[in-house]
Design a protein around this motif. Structure first.
Motif, PDB file in Angstrom:
ATOM      1  N   GLN A 231       0.954  -0.991   0.066  1.00  9.43           N
ATOM      2  CA  GLN A 231       0.021   0.052   0.053  1.00  9.43           C
ATOM      3  C   GLN A 231       1.181   1.263  -0.169  1.00  9.43           C
ATOM      4  O   GLN A 231       1.981   1.398   0.508  1.00  9.43           O
ATOM      5  N   THR A 232       0.521   2.307  -0.596  1.00  6.06           N
ATOM      6  CA  THR A 232       1.261   3.494  -0.776  1.00  6.06           C
ATOM      7  C   THR A 232       0.341   4.889  -0.081  1.00  6.06           C
ATOM      8  O   THR A 232      -0.830   4.722  -0.269  1.00  6.06           O
ATOM      9  N   ARG A 233       0.977   5.635   0.552  1.00  7.00           N
ATOM     10  CA  ARG A 233       0.282   6.896   0.724  1.00  7.00           C
ATOM     11  C   ARG A 233       1.117   8.056   0.880  1.00  7.00           C
ATOM     12  O   ARG A 233       2.404   7.932   0.966  1.00  7.00           O
ATOM     13  N   TYR A 234       0.679   9.128   0.584  1.00  8.18           N
ATOM     14  CA  TYR A 234       1.601  10.484   0.425  1.00  8.18           C
ATOM     15  C   TYR A 234       1.479  11.164   1.623  1.00  8.18           C
ATOM     16  O   TYR A 234       0.169  11.586   2.046  1.00  8.18           O
ATOM     17  N   ASP A 235       2.476  11.958   1.928  1.00  9.08           N
ATOM     18  CA  ASP A 235       2.610  12.621   3.086  1.00  9.08           C
ATOM     19  C   ASP A 235       3.347  13.974   2.574  1.00  9.08           C
ATOM     20  O   ASP A 235       4.473  13.935   2.719  1.00  9.08           O
ATOM     21  N   GLY A 236       2.566  14.881   1.938  1.00 11.25           N
ATOM     22  CA  GLY A 236       3.331  15.858   1.282  1.00 11.25           C
ATOM     23  C   GLY A 236       3.985  15.352   0.241  1.00 11.25           C
ATOM     24  O   GLY A 236       3.365  14.677  -0.523  1.00 11.25           O
ATOM     25  N   SER A 237       5.179  15.457  -0.036  1.00 10.60           N
ATOM     26  CA  SER A 237       5.957  15.077  -1.204  1.00 10.60           C
ATOM     27  C   SER A 237       6.567  13.818  -0.995  1.00 10.60           C
ATOM     28  O   SER A 237       6.937  13.051  -2.071  1.00 10.60           O
ATOM     29  N   ARG A 238       6.451  12.972   0.135  1.00  7.70           N
ATOM     30  CA  ARG A 238       6.980  11.942   0.791  1.00  7.70           C
ATOM     31  C   ARG A 238       5.969  10.739   0.370  1.00  7.70           C
ATOM     32  O   ARG A 238       4.677  10.765   0.773  1.00  7.70           O
ATOM     33  N   LYS A 239       6.451   9.755  -0.287  1.00  9.49           N
ATOM     34  CA  LYS A 239       5.784   8.607  -0.543  1.00  9.49           C
ATOM     35  C   LYS A 239       5.861   7.342   0.392  1.00  9.49           C
ATOM     36  O   LYS A 239       7.212   6.963   0.296  1.00  9.49           O
ATOM     37  N   GLU A 240       4.988   7.102   1.070  1.00 10.36           N
ATOM     38  CA  GLU A 240       5.182   5.984   1.927  1.00 10.36           C
ATOM     39  C   GLU A 240       4.677   4.715   1.437  1.00 10.36           C
ATOM     40  O   GLU A 240       3.580   4.470   0.992  1.00 10.36           O
ATOM     41  N   TYR A 241       5.618   3.591   1.769  1.00 16.06           N
ATOM     42  CA  TYR A 241       5.119   2.252   1.480  1.00 16.06           C
ATOM     43  C   TYR A 241       4.897   1.431   2.678  1.00 16.06           C
ATOM     44  O   TYR A 241       5.552   1.483   3.578  1.00 16.06           O
ATOM     45  N   SER A 242       3.901   0.504   2.489  1.00 12.77           N
ATOM     46  CA  SER A 242       3.837  -0.505   3.698  1.00 12.77           C
ATOM     47  C   SER A 242       3.049  -1.746   3.180  1.00 12.77           C
ATOM     48  O   SER A 242       2.605  -1.835   2.002  1.00 12.77           O
ATOM     49  N   ILE A 243       3.126  -2.785   3.849  1.00  8.37           N
ATOM     50  CA  ILE A 243       2.435  -3.953   3.658  1.00  8.37           C
ATOM     51  C   ILE A 243       1.671  -4.584   4.894  1.00  8.37           C
ATOM     52  O   ILE A 243       2.231  -4.176   6.076  1.00  8.37           O
ATOM     53  N   ASP A 244       0.631  -4.874   4.636  1.00  9.86           N
ATOM     54  CA  ASP A 244      -0.031  -5.753   5.772  1.00  9.86           C
ATOM     55  C   ASP A 244       0.625  -6.743   6.455  1.00  9.86           C
ATOM     56  O   ASP A 244       0.679  -7.812   6.203  1.00  9.86           O
ATOM     57  N   SER A 245       1.200  -6.541   7.674  1.00  6.56           N
ATOM     58  CA  SER A 245       1.840  -7.474   8.349  1.00  6.56           C
ATOM     59  C   SER A 245       1.028  -8.537   8.894  1.00  6.56           C
ATOM     60  O   SER A 245       1.635  -9.918   8.610  1.00  6.56           O
ATOM     61  N   ALA A 246      -0.180  -8.421   8.872  1.00  7.41           N
ATOM     62  CA  ALA A 246      -1.202  -9.640   9.036  1.00  7.41           C
ATOM     63  C   ALA A 246      -1.160 -10.631   7.784  1.00  7.41           C
ATOM     64  O   ALA A 246      -1.466 -11.766   7.949  1.00  7.41           O
ATOM     65  N   ARG A 247      -0.834 -10.248   6.868  1.00  6.92           N
ATOM     66  CA  ARG A 247      -0.406 -11.188   5.550  1.00  6.92           C
ATOM     67  C   ARG A 247       0.880 -11.635   5.476  1.00  6.92           C
ATOM     68  O   ARG A 247       1.284 -12.815   5.022  1.00  6.92           O
ATOM     69  N   GLY A 248       1.827 -10.628   5.855  1.00  7.96           N
ATOM     70  CA  GLY A 248       3.234 -10.898   5.622  1.00  7.96           C
ATOM     71  C   GLY A 248       3.672 -11.839   6.431  1.00  7.96           C
ATOM     72  O   GLY A 248       4.245 -13.071   5.999  1.00  7.96           O
ATOM     73  N   TRP A 249       3.563 -11.770   7.748  1.00 14.31           N
ATOM     74  CA  TRP A 249       4.025 -12.761   8.886  1.00 14.31           C
ATOM     75  C   TRP A 249       3.406 -14.221   8.468  1.00 14.31           C
ATOM     76  O   TRP A 249       4.375 -15.386   8.464  1.00 14.31           O
ATOM     77  N   PRO A 250       2.126 -14.386   8.175  1.00 13.67           N
ATOM     78  CA  PRO A 250       1.760 -15.828   8.081  1.00 13.67           C
ATOM     79  C   PRO A 250       2.197 -16.301   7.109  1.00 13.67           C
ATOM     80  O   PRO A 250       2.356 -17.820   6.387  1.00 13.67           O
ATOM     81  N   LEU A 251       2.610 -15.423   5.821  1.00 15.10           N
ATOM     82  CA  LEU A 251       3.034 -16.044   4.407  1.00 15.10           C
ATOM     83  C   LEU A 251       4.541 -16.871   4.788  1.00 15.10           C
ATOM     84  O   LEU A 251       4.607 -17.727   4.337  1.00 15.10           O
ATOM     85  N   LEU A 252       5.231 -16.241   5.815  1.00 14.46           N
ATOM     86  CA  LEU A 252       6.594 -16.679   5.881  1.00 14.46           C
ATOM     87  C   LEU A 252       6.580 -17.525   7.168  1.00 14.46           C
ATOM     88  O   LEU A 252       7.467 -18.512   7.058  1.00 14.46           O
ATOM     89  N   PHE A 253       5.700 -17.385   8.077  1.00 19.64           N
ATOM     90  CA  PHE A 253       5.873 -18.319   9.507  1.00 19.64           C
ATOM     91  C   PHE A 253       4.307 -18.721   9.733  1.00 19.64           C
ATOM     92  O   PHE A 253       3.900 -18.371  10.865  1.00 19.64           O
ATOM     93  N   GLU A 254       3.822 -19.455   8.841  1.00 17.58           N
ATOM     94  CA  GLU A 254       2.524 -19.965   9.091  1.00 17.58           C
ATOM     95  C   GLU A 254       2.225 -20.660  10.362  1.00 17.58           C
ATOM     96  O   GLU A 254       1.380 -20.334  10.991  1.00 17.58           O
ATOM     97  N   ALA A 255       3.115 -21.479  10.700  1.00 21.15           N
ATOM     98  CA  ALA A 255       3.047 -22.316  12.118  1.00 21.15           C
ATOM     99  C   ALA A 255       3.520 -21.733  13.343  1.00 21.15           C
ATOM    100  O   ALA A 255       3.498 -22.183  14.258  1.00 21.15           O
TER     101      ALA A 255
END
Length: 330
Positions: A231-255
């Motif tokens: 996901q991206t959002r703008y704070d003035g001229s700054r473009k900030e990137y993020s990823i939903d950690s609720a999706r990222g962690w289970p993808l890599l460490f399901e158990a």
């Protein structure tokens, strides 16, 4: 006064080495104590700090070498080289000695190239690798290791116990390493790991913390964004990137329900190295209490921005006592 300096060296050494042991134990190095809190291991800045500080602990130095033989494929040697040059945490000749050691055991060009880059000029002076309280531990009737001697470091022949765990033994602290197994040993893996564990960030911040060029990070973010995970959002001229950690962690460490904290090992390594170098190079002769605190205060002030970046902010005028207390409690 000499006792005060020795006490500071002892406490600093014990505290930093405990932190390093705890970190390495989470990714398979044998002999480390269980950590009080789980922090993600960022291998390249952690290696540089370890090689510099483990001159006071030969066992740690060799256990990490043992781990490197088993898991060196996951190390980004190009990034290691860049951080070595930029941060100056570890002497290049010592990095070169380890690289030459690795090149003898792992037949890949990356270690050979680093060893060649860091090789000292012929005729360079030599010194004992290991120390105690900053005093050299001289070899006594032992054959020195030829590889390390060629880089100016005298130590006994290396004997590895071969007890390090070979990845994958994935734990949350191994997030960066697991991402490299998934994406390849590349900037892409490290950017993904950062956003999963740290949270939102700009290209400039990622570049500053990870040690890559801003252009390289920006291009990587734009490419990965096209996969629809960021996901991206703008704070003035700054473009900030993020990823939903609720999706990222289970993808890599399901158990594995546990998570590990992101920790800025690069900033921590730079800050500690400033204090470490001052503590172990300061001249003892004629050193009063006042001069000792004055010299260390200068070093602490120089290291303050990196301590802040690592989440270890000190007061405006910290003393050595405050610094050690903060380091121990963290």
């Amino acid at each position: 006064m000499k006792n005060l300096l020795q006490e500071f060296r002892t406490e600093l050494t014990q505290t930093v080495l405990n932190r390093l042991w705890s970190a390495w134990s989470q990714v398979g190095v044998m002999g480390g104590a269980a950590p009080s809190r789980s922090r993600i291991v960022d291998p390249e800045p952690l290696l540089l700090l370890t090689w510099a500080c483990a001159r006071q602990d030969a066992r740690m130095f060799d256990e990490v070498l043992d781990w490197l033989v088993e898991n060196g494929r996951w190390i980004n040697v190009m990034r290691l080289t860049a951080l070595m040059k930029a941060d100056k945490v570890c002497p290049p000749s010592l990095v070169g000695a380890v690289a030459a050691f690795m090149a003898e055991r792992v037949r890949t060009p990356k270690w050979r190239n680093l060893a060649r880059t860091c090789r000292p000029e012929s005729g360079a002076s030599t010194e004992p690798l290991f120390q105690h309280q900053g005093k050299p531990l001289v070899l006594m009737d032992q054959e020195s290791d030829g590889i390390f001697s060629a880089y100016g470091w005298l130590r006994s022949a290396i004997w590895l116990r071969e007890q390090s765990q070979k990845l994958p033994t994935w734990t949350p602290a191994s997030l960066v390493l697991k991402c490299r197994a998934f994406f390849g040993v590349s900037i892409r893996a490290d950017v993904f790991a950062y956003l999963v564990a740290h949270g939102p960030g700009t290209a400039s911040r990622l570049a500053r913390e990870l040690g890559y060029s801003q252009r390289g990070v920006q291009e990587t973010l734009m490419d990965m964004q096209s996969a629809g995970l960021f996901q991206t959002r703008y704070d003035g001229s700054r473009k900030e990137y993020s990823i939903d950690s609720a999706r990222g962690w289970p993808l890599l460490f399901e158990a594995t329900p546990q998570r590990a904290e992101w920790f800025n090992w690069r900033a921590y390594g730079r800050a500690v190295s400033i204090i470490w170098d001052k503590a172990f190079t300061i001249k003892e002769e004629g050193l009063s209490d006042y001069l000792f605190e004055s010299e260390m205060a200068k070093a602490l002030k120089e290291a303050q921005p990196d301590f802040i970046a690592a989440g270890l902010a000190l007061s405006e005028r910290p003393t050595t006592g405050e610094f050690l207390d903060k380091l121990k409690r963290d």
